[in-house]
Design an enzyme around this catalytic site. Structure first.
Site, PDB file in Angstrom:
ATOM      1  N   TYR A 141      -3.137  -4.972  15.245  1.00  0.00           N
ATOM      2  CA  TYR A 141      -3.397  -5.914  13.955  1.00  0.00           C
ATOM      3  C   TYR A 141      -2.100  -6.499  13.664  1.00  0.00           C
ATOM      4  CZ  TYR A 141      -0.641  -2.372  11.107  1.00  0.00           C
ATOM      5  OH  TYR A 141       0.344  -1.629  10.395  1.00  0.00           O
ATOM      6  N   ARG A 156       4.083 -11.928  17.655  1.00  0.00           N
ATOM      7  CA  ARG A 156       4.289 -10.633  18.037  1.00  0.00           C
ATOM      8  C   ARG A 156       2.782 -10.136  18.350  1.00  0.00           C
ATOM      9  NH1 ARG A 156       5.967  -6.842  12.985  1.00  0.00           N
ATOM     10  NH2 ARG A 156       3.934  -7.801  12.234  1.00  0.00           N
ATOM     11  N   ARG A 209     -18.490   6.455  25.065  1.00  0.00           N
ATOM     12  CA  ARG A 209     -17.261   6.839  25.017  1.00  0.00           C
ATOM     13  C   ARG A 209     -16.488   7.172  26.246  1.00  0.00           C
ATOM     14  NH1 ARG A 209     -14.483  11.797  24.225  1.00  0.00           N
ATOM     15  NH2 ARG A 209     -12.556  11.786  22.870  1.00  0.00           N
ATOM     16  N   LYS A 242       2.158  -2.796  17.429  1.00  0.00           N
ATOM     17  CA  LYS A 242       1.704  -2.744  16.077  1.00  0.00           C
ATOM     18  C   LYS A 242       0.209  -2.401  16.380  1.00  0.00           C
ATOM     19  CE  LYS A 242       1.565  -5.262  11.753  1.00  0.00           C
ATOM     20  NZ  LYS A 242       2.220  -4.048  11.176  1.00  0.00           N
ATOM     21  N   GLU A 247      12.394   3.754  10.436  1.00  0.00           N
ATOM     22  CA  GLU A 247      11.845   2.859   9.610  1.00  0.00           C
ATOM     23  C   GLU A 247      11.084   3.609   8.367  1.00  0.00           C
ATOM     24  OE1 GLU A 247       9.406   0.175  11.619  1.00  0.00           O
ATOM     25  OE2 GLU A 247       8.609   1.779  12.955  1.00  0.00           O
TER      26      GLU A 247
HETATM   27  N1  PDD Z   1       3.287  -3.252   7.871  1.00  0.00           N
HETATM   28  N2  PDD Z   1       7.411  -1.081  10.276  1.00  0.00           N
HETATM   29  C1  PDD Z   1       6.284  -0.752  10.014  1.00  0.00           C
HETATM   30  C2  PDD Z   1       5.874   0.516  10.936  1.00  0.00           C
HETATM   31  C3  PDD Z   1       5.182  -1.674   9.703  1.00  0.00           C
HETATM   32  O1  PDD Z   1       4.120  -0.966   9.572  1.00  0.00           O
HETATM   33  C4  PDD Z   1       5.577  -2.860   9.328  1.00  0.00           C
HETATM   34  C5  PDD Z   1       4.282  -3.511   8.483  1.00  0.00           C
HETATM   35  C6  PDD Z   1       6.857  -3.270   9.155  1.00  0.00           C
HETATM   36  C7  PDD Z   1       7.277  -4.567   8.668  1.00  0.00           C
HETATM   37  O2  PDD Z   1       6.700  -5.604   9.658  1.00  0.00           O
HETATM   38  P1  PDD Z   1       6.579  -7.079   8.928  1.00  0.00           P
HETATM   39  O3  PDD Z   1       7.770  -7.355   8.114  1.00  0.00           O
HETATM   40  O4  PDD Z   1       6.241  -7.720  10.304  1.00  0.00           O
HETATM   41  O5  PDD Z   1       5.443  -6.814   8.071  1.00  0.00           O
HETATM   42  C8  PDD Z   1       7.794  -2.313   9.784  1.00  0.00           C
HETATM   43  C9  PDD Z   1       2.375  -3.827   7.373  1.00  0.00           C
HETATM   44  C10 PDD Z   1       2.591  -4.915   6.233  1.00  0.00           C
HETATM   45  C11 PDD Z   1       1.015  -3.180   7.350  1.00  0.00           C
HETATM   46  O6  PDD Z   1       0.842  -2.154   7.870  1.00  0.00           O
HETATM   47  O7  PDD Z   1       0.267  -3.334   6.261  1.00  0.00           O
END
Ligand code: PDD
Length: 286
Positions: A33, A52, A101, A150, A182
């Site tokens: 996503y 990304r 599945r 992601k 993070e």
């Molecule tokens: N999350 N680290 C993690 C684990 C994240 O899920 C996100 C973003 C970031 C920051 O990435 P970016 O600057 O590209 O948004 C770092 C999004 C906003 C979410 O899951 O809603």
């Protein structure tokens, strides 16, 4: 208001957009996503998110179903149809519906599932939380080891967010081998003696698009940056701390594991960086 959402080539009322119970995203968490923020009706850092997305799909052996231009058109159309001035566009691509599945991937050519929807968030830029600062706790990082992809596997970050809520604070920072990786959904930073310190990119963290833009703007503004891991103790002794994400931009952190940082108010560096990010990213918003 019923939103108009996008599903596999169609713009539909949200109540009429349906995905199969066999979808790999649903039964296997097999999907990726992106979240792109919208300010003044425009998309921030769109190209970064698009690149990304392509990388996440590639790392999981999935094709990118659409071109940059097609993604942009869908984002823009949803922003327009839903009258979004401030908010987000959420995008998800899964490996689709194999009709049953199975741990093995579906056969080549199985159509992927593509979903996009908007979220209206008035007050995203002028966020009261950014004026107040937020409080975090630390939690062991028990996620999988490919956090640079992601994926929609967000259960552990959700658990951490709930733990933070139960403990009366706003968010959690993950730690591994003594260092902060993070936040639940953001990249983390401390400021010491005017220097911005943040963990370098690796498979341990998501390569934040907001992070990349912010570090570029900060370097252009002659601010000092050091990319290295830091500990919770260092964060507690720092002058300031903050995190970045597409939905929070730059968010000051004023407390880490019960210890107040500096004056307990958002510091000058985080405040300046938030202004800088909003100013600069709006210039390139499309
Ligand atoms: N999350 N680290 C993690 C684990 C994240 O899920 C996100 C973003 C970031 C920051 O990435 P970016 O600057 O590209 O948004 C770092 C999004 C906003 C979410 O899951 O809603």
């Amino acid at each position: 208001m019923t939103r108009t959402v996008y599903l596999n080539g169609e713009y539909l009322p949200e109540t009429e957009a349906h995905v199969s119970i066999f979808d790999r995203g649903f039964v296997m968490g097999d999907g990726v996503y992106e979240v792109t923020s919208v300010l003044q009706g425009k998309l921030l850092d769109f190209d970064g998110h698009c690149l990304r997305l392509n990388r996440s799909l590639g790392e999981l052996g999935m094709k990118n179903p659409l071109s940059r231009e097609a993604w942009l058109e869908i984002h823009r159309k949803l922003v327009e149809l839903n009258g979004i001035d401030e908010g987000m566009v959420y995008l998800q691509v899964t490996r689709g519906n194999p009709g049953d599945r199975d741990f093995a991937y579906p056969p080549e050519g199985t159509p992927q599932t593509v979903v996009l929807f908007t979220q209206a968030k008035p007050g995203l830029a002028d966020n009261p939380q950014a004026r107040q600062g937020i409080r975090v706790i630390s939690i062991p990082d028990l996620r999988w080891a490919r956090r640079d992809i992601k994926t929609v596997q967000l259960l552990y970050p959700s658990m951490a967010k709930m733990e933070a809520k139960h403990r009366g604070v706003d968010d959690a920072w993950f730690t591994e081998d003594g260092f902060v990786t993070e936040g639940t959904s953001n990249n983390t930073y401390i400021v010491k003696g005017g220097k911005i310190i943040t963990r370098p990119l690796s498979q341990d963290i998501l390569h934040g698009i907001t992070r990349a833009s912010l570090l570029r703007y900060a370097a252009e503004a002659q601010m000092q940056i050091e990319e290295r891991p830091f500990t919770i103790a260092e964060a507690q002794a720092a002058d300031e701390a903050f995190f970045t994400s597409a939905s929070a931009f730059v968010m000051p952190v004023i407390e880490v594991d019960g210890v107040t940082l500096g004056s307990g108010r958002p510091g000058p560096v985080a405040t300046r960086l938030r202004e800088l990010y909003l100013e600069e990213s709006l210039k390139s918003a499309i």
